[in-house]
Motif scaffolding. Structure first.
Motif, PDB file in Angstrom:
ATOM      1  N   GLY A 152       0.809  -1.209   0.000  1.00  0.00           N
ATOM      2  CA  GLY A 152       0.000   0.000   0.000  1.00  0.00           C
ATOM      3  C   GLY A 152       0.844   1.261   0.000  1.00  0.00           C
ATOM      4  N   TYR A 153       1.926   1.228   0.769  1.00  0.00           N
ATOM      5  CA  TYR A 153       2.886   2.342   0.819  1.00  0.00           C
ATOM      6  C   TYR A 153       3.466   2.621  -0.563  1.00  0.00           C
ATOM      7  CZ  TYR A 153       7.752   4.020   1.677  1.00  0.00           C
ATOM      8  OH  TYR A 153       8.968   4.663   1.622  1.00  0.00           O
ATOM      9  N   ARG A 154       3.904   1.571  -1.242  1.00  0.00           N
ATOM     10  CA  ARG A 154       4.537   1.747  -2.555  1.00  0.00           C
ATOM     11  C   ARG A 154       3.526   2.168  -3.624  1.00  0.00           C
ATOM     12  NH1 ARG A 154       8.702  -3.368  -1.894  1.00  0.00           N
ATOM     13  NH2 ARG A 154      10.446  -2.122  -1.051  1.00  0.00           N
ATOM     14  N   ARG A 155       2.310   1.669  -3.526  1.00  0.00           N
ATOM     15  CA  ARG A 155       1.288   2.059  -4.506  1.00  0.00           C
ATOM     16  C   ARG A 155       0.935   3.537  -4.366  1.00  0.00           C
ATOM     17  NH1 ARG A 155      -4.476   1.408  -4.574  1.00  0.00           N
ATOM     18  NH2 ARG A 155      -4.423   0.134  -2.662  1.00  0.00           N
ATOM     19  N   ALA A 156       0.887   4.034  -3.135  1.00  0.00           N
ATOM     20  CA  ALA A 156       0.613   5.452  -2.920  1.00  0.00           C
ATOM     21  C   ALA A 156       1.743   6.313  -3.482  1.00  0.00           C
ATOM     22  CB  ALA A 156       0.421   5.728  -1.431  1.00  0.00           C
ATOM     23  N   LEU A 157       2.991   5.914  -3.255  1.00  0.00           N
ATOM     24  CA  LEU A 157       4.124   6.658  -3.809  1.00  0.00           C
ATOM     25  C   LEU A 157       4.029   6.727  -5.327  1.00  0.00           C
ATOM     26  CD1 LEU A 157       7.154   5.252  -1.731  1.00  0.00           C
ATOM     27  CD2 LEU A 157       5.957   7.425  -1.393  1.00  0.00           C
ATOM     28  N   ALA A 158       3.679   5.600  -5.948  1.00  0.00           N
ATOM     29  CA  ALA A 158       3.592   5.564  -7.409  1.00  0.00           C
ATOM     30  C   ALA A 158       2.481   6.466  -7.918  1.00  0.00           C
ATOM     31  CB  ALA A 158       3.363   4.125  -7.878  1.00  0.00           C
ATOM     32  N   ASP A 159       1.328   6.457  -7.246  1.00  0.00           N
ATOM     33  CA  ASP A 159       0.198   7.261  -7.703  1.00  0.00           C
ATOM     34  C   ASP A 159       0.443   8.755  -7.542  1.00  0.00           C
ATOM     35  OD1 ASP A 159      -1.087   4.980  -8.423  1.00  0.00           O
ATOM     36  OD2 ASP A 159      -2.609   5.036  -6.842  1.00  0.00           O
ATOM     37  N   PHE A 160       1.306   9.134  -6.594  1.00  0.00           N
ATOM     38  CA  PHE A 160       1.622  10.546  -6.381  1.00  0.00           C
ATOM     39  C   PHE A 160       2.943  10.943  -7.054  1.00  0.00           C
ATOM     40  CE2 PHE A 160      -1.696  10.191  -3.300  1.00  0.00           C
ATOM     41  CZ  PHE A 160      -2.115  11.474  -3.005  1.00  0.00           C
ATOM     42  N   ASP A 161       3.506  10.047  -7.870  1.00  0.00           N
ATOM     43  CA  ASP A 161       4.772  10.304  -8.555  1.00  0.00           C
ATOM     44  C   ASP A 161       5.887  10.676  -7.585  1.00  0.00           C
ATOM     45  OD1 ASP A 161       3.803   9.763 -11.125  1.00  0.00           O
ATOM     46  OD2 ASP A 161       2.959  11.782 -11.283  1.00  0.00           O
ATOM     47  N   ALA A 162       5.868  10.078  -6.417  1.00  0.00           N
ATOM     48  CA  ALA A 162       6.930  10.314  -5.438  1.00  0.00           C
ATOM     49  C   ALA A 162       8.044   9.297  -5.661  1.00  0.00           C
ATOM     50  CB  ALA A 162       6.378  10.186  -4.024  1.00  0.00           C
ATOM     51  N   PRO A 163       9.287   9.662  -5.393  1.00  0.00           N
ATOM     52  CA  PRO A 163      10.394   8.719  -5.609  1.00  0.00           C
ATOM     53  C   PRO A 163      10.290   7.517  -4.678  1.00  0.00           C
ATOM     54  CG  PRO A 163      11.163  10.656  -4.416  1.00  0.00           C
ATOM     55  CD  PRO A 163       9.772  10.963  -4.866  1.00  0.00           C
TER      56      PRO A 163
END
Length: 355
Positions: A202-213
Motif C-alpha cells: 500500500g505504501y509503494r502504490r501510494a508513492l507511485a500514484d503521487f509520482d513520489a520517488p
C-alpha cells in the motif's frame, strides 16, 4: 453419589445428563448429594461420549498484542452469545506449535478453529493449511483464517480479512497530500509475512500514484516491537535524517519511533510527521496523539465466529464464507504539512527509483 442419595447409579446418570424423566423428589435428593459431595463432571469423559461443552478455539501468536486482544474479545463475545466456550491457544510464532494446537482442537471437537497472525504465504503454507482445512471439515469442524489470505477455490475454510493494503495506501496518501515525498516505512518484516507485505504494498502504490520517488533505502526493517523500532530509528538518525515523515507498520512501532525522534531533539509533527496502523488504545495515549489506520479487530473476531458456526447451523452459506472488512484513517495530531525538506543523507545504500 448414588449411595448418598439412596438411588441407583443409573438414576444419578440420568439426572446429570438430564436426558430421561426422573421423579422430582428423587431428582432433588440426587442434586443435594451432588452439592454435598462437591461433584464436578469430567468434561473430557463427557466429550468422548458426545456430550462435551461446545467450543471455539482461537489460536494466536501472543496474548500480549493489543490488536490480538481485541480480536479475542470479539471471538469470545460471539461465542458466548451462541452458548460456546472460547479456548485461547498461543503459538509464540512457531508453525509446528500451531499445527499441534490445531490437531488437538480437532480431536477435542471444537466447532471452529480460528487462526490469526501474519504468515509466509508460500506454496508450503498453502498445502499445509489446505490439508488442515479438509481434515477439520471431515471432523465436523471449520478452519477460519482471520486476517490471513484465502487458500484458493474448493478449500473448505472461512476467510475473514480486513483491507490491509488499502489502509496503508490511505494513510500514506494523506502524508503525500500534505507535501511529504520522502516517507520512511518503519517495520518491514525480514520474513515478508502477509501483514507487513500488505502494508509495504500500500505504501509503494501510494508513492507511485503521487509520482513520489521510491527508494529501497526508505524501507527500514524492524520487528513489531517498540524497543527494536526505537533502536533501529535511533541508529538511522545517527547517520542523518533523509525523510520528513514516518509510516510505522503498527501503533506500537510508532511509539518506539516517537521516542527515538524525541530523543534526537526532533518534534512531531513540527520536524517529522508520524503515522501508525491498528488504532489501538496506545494511539490516543501518545503525545501527540497518533494519526493511524483503524482496523475493526473486535468485529473481525465476531464475524469469524458468526460465519463459521452459522454455516454449520444453517444461518450462512458457502458463498458468504469470505468477508473483507474495511479500514479507515483516523486523523489526530501527529501529522502536519511539509515545511522544509530534509537534506539527503550521504552514503545511502538504497538505490533511488522513480515509478
Amino acid at each position: 453419589m448414588a449411595e448418598r442419595a439412596g438411588v441407583s447409579m443409573a438414576t444419578v446418570s440420568r439426572v446429570l445428563a438430564d436426558n430421561y424423566p426422573v421423579a422430582q423428589r428423587t431428582r432433588q435428593r440426587v442434586l443435594r448429594a451432588i452439592r454435598e459431595l462437591d461433584y464436578v463432571a469430567n468434561t473430557h469423559a463427557r466429550a468422548l461420549r458426545g456430550r462435551g461443552t461446545p467450543t471455539v478455539a482461537f489460536v494466536l501468536n501472543d496474548v500480549r498484542g493489543a490488536s490480538f486482544a481485541q480480536v479475542a474479545h470479539g471471538v469470545e463475545e460471539e461465542a458466548a452469545r451462541r452458548g460456546r466456550i472460547c479456548l485461547i491457544c498461543t503459538t509464540q510464532g512457531d508453525p509446528e506449535r500451531e499445527l499441534s494446537v490445531v490437531r488437538t482442537m480437532r480431536e477435542q471437537g471444537a466447532g471452529a478453529v480460528i487462526l490469526i497472525g501474519g504468515v509466509m504465504d508460500d506454496a508450503a503454507y498453502r498445502e499445509q493449511m489446505t490439508g488442515i482445512a479438509h481434515s477439520l471439515d471431515a471432523s465436523g469442524s471449520r478452519l477460519v483464517l482471520c486476517g490471513r489470505p484465502p487458500l484458493g477455490d474448493g478449500v473448505p475454510a472461512t476467510v475473514v480479512e480486513y483491507d490491509n493494503e488499502g489502509g496503508a495506501y490511505a494513510v500514506v496518501s494523506r502524508l503525500l497530500s500534505q507535501g511529504h515525498r520522502r516517507i520512511l516505512f518503519l517495520g518491514a518484516d525480514r520474513a515478508g509475512t502477509t501483514t507487513s507485505a500488505g502494508r509495504v504494498a500500500g505504501y509503494r502504490r501510494a508513492l507511485a500514484d503521487f509520482d513520489a520517488p521510491r527508494e529501497d533505502g526508505l524501507v527500514q526493517e524492524s520487528d513489531f516491537s517498540r524497543a527494536e523500532a526505537y533502536e533501529n530509528l535511533r541508529r538511522r538518525l545517527g547517520a542523518g535524517r533523509d525523510f520528513t515523515a514516518v509510516f510505522a507498520v503498527t501503533d506500537t512501532v510508532a511509539a518506539g519511533a516517537l521516542a527515538a525522534l524525541t530523543d534526537a531533539g526532533l518534534s512531531v509533527p513540527g520536524d517529522v510527521s508520524l503515522v501508525g496502523y491498528d488504532d489501538i488504545d496506545l494511539a490516543t495515549d501518545l503525545r501527540p496523539r497518533l494519526t493511524t489506520v483503524h482496523v475493526p479487530y473486535a468485529e473481525l473476531g465476531r464475524t469469524a465466529v458468526r460465519l463459521a458456526l452459522g454455516l454449520r447451523e444453517g444461518e450462512s452459506s458457502s458463498a458468504e464464507q469470505h468477508a473483507l472488512l474495511g479500514t479507515h484513517v483516523v486523523v489526530r495530531d501527529s501529522t502536519a504539512p511539509l515545511s522544509v525538506p530534509p537534506p539527503r543523507r550521504a552514503g545511502r545504500s538504497g538505490r533511488a527509483r522513480t515509478r
